[in-house]
Design an enzyme around this catalytic site. Structure first.
Site, PDB file in Angstrom:
ATOM      1  N   ARG A 188      23.684 -28.401  70.468  1.00 48.93           N
ATOM      2  CA  ARG A 188      23.151 -26.858  70.959  1.00 48.93           C
ATOM      3  C   ARG A 188      22.519 -26.874  71.054  1.00 48.93           C
ATOM      4  O   ARG A 188      21.691 -26.963  70.125  1.00 48.93           O
ATOM      5  CB  ARG A 188      24.272 -26.965  69.523  1.00 48.93           C
ATOM      6  CG  ARG A 188      25.577 -26.440  69.167  1.00 48.93           C
ATOM      7  CD  ARG A 188      26.814 -25.384  70.889  1.00 48.93           C
ATOM      8  NE  ARG A 188      27.439 -25.445  70.590  1.00 48.93           N
ATOM      9  CZ  ARG A 188      28.408 -25.991  71.342  1.00 48.93           C
ATOM     10  NH1 ARG A 188      28.623 -26.160  72.376  1.00 48.93           N
ATOM     11  NH2 ARG A 188      29.728 -26.117  71.188  1.00 48.93           N
ATOM     12  N   GLU A 197      21.153 -19.869  75.474  1.00 48.04           N
ATOM     13  CA  GLU A 197      21.537 -20.276  77.422  1.00 48.04           C
ATOM     14  C   GLU A 197      22.711 -18.874  77.281  1.00 48.04           C
ATOM     15  O   GLU A 197      23.257 -19.012  78.463  1.00 48.04           O
ATOM     16  CB  GLU A 197      22.535 -21.736  77.010  1.00 48.04           C
ATOM     17  CG  GLU A 197      23.578 -21.134  76.203  1.00 48.04           C
ATOM     18  CD  GLU A 197      24.438 -22.928  75.969  1.00 48.04           C
ATOM     19  OE1 GLU A 197      23.462 -23.797  75.545  1.00 48.04           O
ATOM     20  OE2 GLU A 197      25.785 -22.644  75.915  1.00 48.04           O
TER      21      GLU A 197
END
Ligand code: NAD
Length: 332
Positions: free
Chosen positions: A234, A263
């Site tokens: 992550r 993101e």
């Protein structure tokens, strides 16, 4: 029985429509992310199906509950984007796909290491331009190198086994060391030791309050000069500004990321021709020794089949008021 999909892509439709045949759920696919801006679009749906960048916070969950949603189905493993306490408080069940293909992510991690090291992406373009020189393509042997793995759950364990196959020494850090991995020759060490001993470091632990920015100025300073750092877990595990400084000072020699802390504004979208406002990702992509892939580590046929089958089965079981056979799919 209606299921409303958020962040839906053509490949989601392909796999879910195929595996939905025996269940016959009525599925509506929306391309937009779930978040406060769109949650009012939910009407009469029994379940919403979400992915990694959907924002399922307390505000969203309160509206979902008001609209009668009974199930939040995550078609992914990580669940850092869902407020589980809020779901519990509103009596909404939350399920996920805990293990769709650890090998898919582990193999992509290896692909990133090999690309950064052996520069096959540059060689591909160079040879097509009829440039057969080797200047600038020098790599190093993986055999004999020390690989540090942070988090040895399903994906980390699969990655450890692959790297053992390359003849690497594999050292690892996890809050809960695996006896099985230890007996296969993986050596557990404290975090500082793993960071200090490794030529290649790969992150495979979840994002939570303890692991947020675990890679920062201080921990980067503990790493060997010339380290290769890979993150397929992550984005929030890495302080991106700090890692950019470490790339500029050449302390980090290679960086491979399949995930990025901002993101959600970029990944899974075709933004070609647009102006990217995020200067941090632009700076990252300007380095010749940085490889960014857009959260594609999971993206194999096997993984997508498993995701669709497990998600639909979990929803079916919950609708029938049964607990799914595999208990770890249920979060709340
Ligand atoms: P997992 O739960 O099987 O393993 C996670 C491991 O991390 C566990 O062994 C746990 O003990 C360990 N851990 C927890 N906190 C830690 C800490 N502070 N320090 C060190 N270790 C710690 O999960 P998994 O299936 O192996 O997935 C790992 C991560 O990969 C997920 O959290 C998810 O965010 C990410 N992921 C990414 C993709 C992708 O496409 N890029 C796909 C699937 C999963």
């Amino acid at each position: 029985m209606k299921i409303l999909f958020f962040s839906a892509k053509p490949y989601d439709k392909q796999f879910f429509d195929h595996y939905n045949k025996p269940y016959g759920f009525q599925i509506e696919y929306l391309e937009t992310h779930l978040g406060p801006h769109i949650v009012n679009a939910v009407q009469d749906e029994l379940a919403v199906c979400v992915f990694v960048n959907d924002k399922v916070n307390a505000e969203v969950i309160a509206v979902l509950a008001e609209k009668g949603v009974k199930i939040i189905a995550l078609r992914c493993a990580g669940f850092n984007n869902v407020d589980l306490e809020a779901a519990r408080a509103h009596g909404i069940r939350v399920c996920r796909v805990p293990e769709y293909s650890p090998q898919a992510v582990a193999e992509h991690t290896v692909a990133m290491i090999l690309t950064l090291n052996r520069k096959t992406h540059k060689a591909y373009n160079r040879v097509r331009e009829q440039n057969f020189s080797l200047n600038g393509l020098l790599g190093f042997n993986l055999y004999g190198k020390t690989v540090g793995v942070i988090g040895t759950g399903k994906i980390g364990a699969a990655f450890c086994r692959i790297m053992k196959g390359f003849g690497c020494k594999v050292v690892a850090y996890d809050l809960y060391p695996s006896r099985q991995l230890e007996s296969s020759g993986i050596e557990y060490q404290p975090l500082e030791a793993v960071l200090g001993h490794s030529d290649i470091i790969s992150l495979h632990c979840p994002l939570n309050e303890d692991t947020h920015y675990m890679i920062n100025e201080k921990t980067l300073g503990m790493m060997k000069k010339g380290v290769t750092l890979i993150n397929t877990s992550r984005g929030g595990l890495i302080n991106t500004v700090h890692v950019i400084n470490a790339l500029k000072s050449k302390h980090v020699a290679h960086l491979g990321i399949d995930v990025y802390e901002q993101e959600d504004k970029l990944f899974f979208k075709d933004l070609s021709g647009s102006i990217i406002e995020d200067d941090t990702i632009q700076r990252l992509m300007s380095f010749p020794n940085v490889l960014v892939t857009a959260h594609q580590a999971f993206f194999t046929e096997e993984a997508l089949s498993e995701i669709a089958q497990v998600t639909l089965n979990s929803i079916d079981q919950l609708v029938k008021n049964k607990e799914p056979d595999n208990k770890i799919v249920i979060l709340v």
